[in-house]
Design an enzyme around this catalytic site. Sequence first.
Site, mmCIF file in Angstrom:
data_model
loop_
_atom_site.group_PDB
_atom_site.id
_atom_site.type_symbol
_atom_site.label_atom_id
_atom_site.label_comp_id
_atom_site.label_asym_id
_atom_site.label_seq_id
_atom_site.Cartn_x
_atom_site.Cartn_y
_atom_site.Cartn_z
ATOM 1 N N HIS A 98 0.829 -1.204 0.000
ATOM 2 C CA HIS A 98 0.000 0.000 0.000
ATOM 3 C C HIS A 98 0.866 1.257 0.000
ATOM 4 O O HIS A 98 2.034 1.248 0.397
ATOM 5 C CB HIS A 98 -0.946 0.025 1.204
ATOM 6 C CG HIS A 98 -0.245 0.089 2.536
ATOM 7 N ND1 HIS A 98 0.403 -0.983 3.085
ATOM 8 C CD2 HIS A 98 -0.105 1.116 3.420
ATOM 9 C CE1 HIS A 98 0.915 -0.644 4.253
ATOM 10 N NE2 HIS A 98 0.638 0.630 4.476
ATOM 11 N N ASP A 100 0.313 4.992 1.738
ATOM 12 C CA ASP A 100 -0.524 5.432 2.848
ATOM 13 C C ASP A 100 -1.616 6.396 2.403
ATOM 14 O O ASP A 100 -1.356 7.384 1.712
ATOM 15 C CB ASP A 100 0.335 6.113 3.918
ATOM 16 C CG ASP A 100 1.164 5.117 4.712
ATOM 17 O OD1 ASP A 100 0.792 3.935 4.771
ATOM 18 O OD2 ASP A 100 2.197 5.535 5.275
ATOM 19 N N HIS A 235 4.776 0.139 0.586
ATOM 20 C CA HIS A 235 5.415 -0.669 1.619
ATOM 21 C C HIS A 235 4.465 -1.747 2.122
ATOM 22 O O HIS A 235 3.257 -1.711 1.884
ATOM 23 C CB HIS A 235 5.938 0.195 2.770
ATOM 24 C CG HIS A 235 4.904 1.030 3.452
ATOM 25 N ND1 HIS A 235 4.405 2.196 2.919
ATOM 26 C CD2 HIS A 235 4.273 0.878 4.642
ATOM 27 C CE1 HIS A 235 3.522 2.731 3.740
ATOM 28 N NE2 HIS A 235 3.412 1.939 4.790
ATOM 29 N N ARG A 249 4.885 6.022 15.321
ATOM 30 C CA ARG A 249 5.046 6.638 14.007
ATOM 31 C C ARG A 249 4.470 8.043 14.016
ATOM 32 O O ARG A 249 3.414 8.298 14.597
ATOM 33 C CB ARG A 249 4.318 5.798 12.947
ATOM 34 C CG ARG A 249 4.531 6.255 11.515
ATOM 35 C CD ARG A 249 3.578 5.538 10.575
ATOM 36 N NE ARG A 249 2.199 5.992 10.763
ATOM 37 C CZ ARG A 249 1.122 5.319 10.335
ATOM 38 N NH1 ARG A 249 1.272 4.165 9.734
ATOM 39 N NH2 ARG A 249 -0.081 5.805 10.538
#
Length: 287
Positions: A98, A100, A235, A249
């Site tokens: 995907h 993001d 990723h 994150r």
Amino acid sequence: MPTPELAVTPVSGALGAEIRGVDLTEVTDELFERVHELLLEHLVVFFPDQEHLTPDAHIALGRRLGELEVHPFLPKADGHPEIVVLDADQGAKADEWHIDVTFQPNPPVASILHLQVCPASGGDTMWSNQYLVYETLSEPMRELLDGLTAVHVLNTPQTGEHSAEHPVVRIHPETGRRSLYVTRMWTSHIPQLSRPESDALLQYLFEHSESPRFNCRYRWQPGAVAMWDNRATQHLAVNDYTGPRRGQRVTVLGDHPTGDTPRWKEYRPAPDERYYPRHVTARHGYR
């Protein structure tokens, strides 16, 4: 303070570099400029041995790239709403390729992940170089894709439906390079094509973009940090482990993806033609 000497080691031939000699709690303007150059060159950069990185330093590093997201529903670090906690035991396993949040009009520019707890084995993360994915296509295919857009959709009972339309090929605002910008997790359809044409083309593009020759794979150690450019990578977190895997994150708010102006109008199905415009290829099937 002088800029430290950096040791830069490529992770693969396609993308990715590990950077040593950096203390991310003390990032000067000069050091950040060099790190930013390496990010644009390698698309994802890794900083091992950052166990001492504090939430405040993590946030400060992210803010050097832009305004930070405060995620509407993912769990946050105590007292730091800009930091999302990704805990595999709580379902945070992004084990599908995907980019993001492409279902939003302004997808994120970049993310910085500080992985704090790793499984004894497995749990690597993979990235794909979407510049190379585009550049290795034939000239006629590139010409076709440069004139198309794609619709990206998130639709769950918890969030409702969110969708956005972006160029199939986006032009990076800093490097000027073109990259493929469709993703198996979110891309629904190409509105200029019929449904069967769109499904067939997207399936080919997904498989092409996920080829190992465009990938790097990073073996995490506790305390390592990854910073990646969300505009030119995909990723995947490899779901091949047992035991805890947890990290924090920050995500840098996005820009508006740009590419060539679409050359064709939206496809209009015939009156008796069954057409499913909200089919999300990877996840939900037709509805």
